[in-house]
Motif scaffolding. Structure first.
Motif, mmCIF file in Angstrom:
data_model
loop_
_atom_site.group_PDB
_atom_site.id
_atom_site.type_symbol
_atom_site.label_atom_id
_atom_site.label_comp_id
_atom_site.label_asym_id
_atom_site.label_seq_id
_atom_site.Cartn_x
_atom_site.Cartn_y
_atom_site.Cartn_z
ATOM 1 N N PRO A 1 0.798 -0.796 -0.197
ATOM 2 C CA PRO A 1 0.257 0.147 0.119
ATOM 3 C C PRO A 1 1.056 1.522 -0.245
ATOM 4 C CG PRO A 1 -0.722 -1.892 1.533
ATOM 5 C CD PRO A 1 0.518 -2.026 1.130
ATOM 6 N N PHE A 2 2.349 1.184 1.020
ATOM 7 C CA PHE A 2 2.523 2.468 0.717
ATOM 8 C C PHE A 2 3.751 3.046 -0.589
ATOM 9 C CE2 PHE A 2 7.257 4.125 1.700
ATOM 10 C CZ PHE A 2 6.859 5.440 1.254
ATOM 11 N N ALA A 3 4.108 1.261 -0.562
ATOM 12 C CA ALA A 3 5.033 1.293 -2.402
ATOM 13 C C ALA A 3 4.017 2.452 -3.927
ATOM 14 C CB ALA A 3 5.439 0.196 -2.897
ATOM 15 N N VAL A 4 3.111 1.932 -3.586
ATOM 16 C CA VAL A 4 1.900 1.728 -4.785
ATOM 17 C C VAL A 4 1.172 3.092 -4.294
ATOM 18 C CG1 VAL A 4 -0.329 1.598 -6.009
ATOM 19 C CG2 VAL A 4 1.069 -0.533 -5.315
ATOM 20 N N CYS A 5 0.790 3.520 -3.433
ATOM 21 C CA CYS A 5 0.131 4.601 -3.138
ATOM 22 C C CYS A 5 1.227 6.140 -3.502
ATOM 23 C CB CYS A 5 0.036 5.075 -2.091
ATOM 24 S SG CYS A 5 -1.284 6.561 -1.466
ATOM 25 N N PHE A 6 2.188 5.755 -3.012
ATOM 26 C CA PHE A 6 3.013 6.723 -2.767
ATOM 27 C C PHE A 6 4.346 7.003 -4.741
ATOM 28 C CE2 PHE A 6 7.358 8.664 -4.200
ATOM 29 C CZ PHE A 6 7.750 8.914 -3.119
ATOM 30 N N THR A 7 4.470 6.133 -5.527
ATOM 31 C CA THR A 7 4.393 5.895 -6.795
ATOM 32 C C THR A 7 3.987 6.797 -7.404
ATOM 33 O OG1 THR A 7 5.993 3.947 -6.355
ATOM 34 C CG2 THR A 7 5.975 4.366 -8.443
ATOM 35 N N VAL A 8 2.467 5.947 -7.620
ATOM 36 C CA VAL A 8 1.801 6.147 -8.192
ATOM 37 C C VAL A 8 1.500 7.939 -8.626
ATOM 38 C CG1 VAL A 8 -1.486 6.441 -8.534
ATOM 39 C CG2 VAL A 8 0.210 4.776 -8.499
ATOM 40 N N GLY A 9 1.185 8.617 -7.226
ATOM 41 C CA GLY A 9 0.930 9.950 -6.798
ATOM 42 C C GLY A 9 2.115 10.548 -7.057
ATOM 43 N N SER A 10 3.784 9.620 -7.247
ATOM 44 C CA SER A 10 4.480 10.763 -7.823
ATOM 45 C C SER A 10 4.417 11.012 -9.737
ATOM 46 C CB SER A 10 6.104 10.121 -6.965
ATOM 47 O OG SER A 10 7.224 10.511 -7.633
ATOM 48 N N VAL A 11 4.306 9.503 -9.964
ATOM 49 C CA VAL A 11 4.034 9.880 -11.875
ATOM 50 C C VAL A 11 2.685 10.358 -11.506
ATOM 51 C CG1 VAL A 11 3.247 7.896 -13.407
ATOM 52 C CG2 VAL A 11 4.903 7.235 -11.234
ATOM 53 N N ILE A 12 1.802 10.477 -11.231
ATOM 54 C CA ILE A 12 0.362 12.056 -11.700
ATOM 55 C C ILE A 12 1.297 13.090 -11.160
ATOM 56 C CG2 ILE A 12 -1.852 12.242 -10.848
ATOM 57 C CD1 ILE A 12 -2.294 9.605 -9.668
ATOM 58 N N ALA A 13 1.782 13.219 -10.889
ATOM 59 C CA ALA A 13 2.621 14.945 -10.586
ATOM 60 C C ALA A 13 3.232 14.908 -11.652
ATOM 61 C CB ALA A 13 3.470 15.079 -8.992
ATOM 62 N N LEU A 14 4.028 14.232 -12.168
ATOM 63 C CA LEU A 14 4.835 14.717 -13.251
ATOM 64 C C LEU A 14 4.076 14.231 -14.489
ATOM 65 C CD1 LEU A 14 8.002 14.494 -14.248
ATOM 66 C CD2 LEU A 14 8.188 12.118 -14.584
ATOM 67 N N MET A 15 2.805 13.781 -14.894
ATOM 68 C CA MET A 15 1.900 13.318 -16.136
ATOM 69 C C MET A 15 1.500 15.139 -15.798
ATOM 70 S SD MET A 15 2.547 10.546 -18.208
ATOM 71 C CE MET A 15 4.608 10.876 -17.271
ATOM 72 N N GLY A 16 1.504 15.794 -14.970
ATOM 73 C CA GLY A 16 0.479 16.614 -14.799
ATOM 74 C C GLY A 16 1.432 18.268 -16.117
ATOM 75 N N THR A 17 2.410 17.773 -16.153
ATOM 76 C CA THR A 17 3.314 18.736 -17.352
ATOM 77 C C THR A 17 3.191 17.880 -18.029
ATOM 78 O OG1 THR A 17 5.642 17.394 -16.823
ATOM 79 C CG2 THR A 17 5.066 18.612 -15.307
ATOM 80 N N CYS A 18 2.783 17.444 -18.732
ATOM 81 C CA CYS A 18 2.699 16.340 -19.751
ATOM 82 C C CYS A 18 0.822 17.967 -20.165
ATOM 83 C CB CYS A 18 2.179 15.275 -20.130
ATOM 84 S SG CYS A 18 3.237 13.918 -20.018
#
Length: 176
Positions: free
Chosen positions: A71-88
């Protein structure tokens, strides 16, 4: 575009589009064009959701310490990727990937992607690894550092200032 049209373009001086250009044209035709305000809003919303997910993952930190890392790893990583994808929203996905592969950003981009893979790999397949929680914390730290280093590459002289500050802190002002 069919082959006949490509041949005619070649005869009259035009050039064939590359696969990437064709793919980008097809993807762009599906999505509507956005105004600058809409792009900025989309970027900020993705970043806000991403950061909330990443920081919210620390509510699952106790589960991590008790052996349930997923739960920790998936939530953290998905959040991190969504934040980066915002730049798209600002530059487009194709342009974003091209920017990530530039010489000045390639190292930080590769470290970021590898740390994401390592985080998820440890979470899903590392159940028998001793010290899994510590390794995951290290991977999360590497994700943060690499995305910060990547982001600093867009600000003129920001990396040089950070290097200078770190050098002064590590070496002492009188030694450097």
């Amino acid at each position: 575009m069919n082959d006949l049209q490509n041949q005619v373009k070649g005869l009259i001086g035009g050039r064939e589009k590359t696969y990437a250009e064709q793919l980008e044209e097809e993807v762009c035709s599906v999505f509507p064009s956005l105004t600058y305000t809409q792009r900025l809003t989309g970027c900020l919303c993705c970043m806000a959701v991403g950061f909330l997910l990443s920081f919210g993952s620390f509510l699952r930190f106790s589960k991590l310490l008790h052996g349930d890392a997923t739960p920790f790893a998936v939530c953290f990583t998905v959040g991190s990727v969504i934040a980066l994808m915002g730049t798209c929203f600002l530059s487009g996905p194709h342009s974003q990937v091209k920017k990530m592969c530039k010489k000045t950003r390639a190292g930080a981009s590769a470290m970021y992607i590898l740390s994401i893979i390592a985080t998820l790999g440890l979470a899903f397949y590392g159940g028998d690894i001793k010290g899994q929680a510590g390794l995951l914390v290290i991977c999360v730290f590497i994700q943060y550092v690499s995305i910060i280093w990547y982001t600093l590459s867009y600000i003129p002289y920001a990396r040089d200032m950070v290097k200078s500050c770190c050098k002064r802190k590590c070496c002492g002002e009188e030694m450097c």
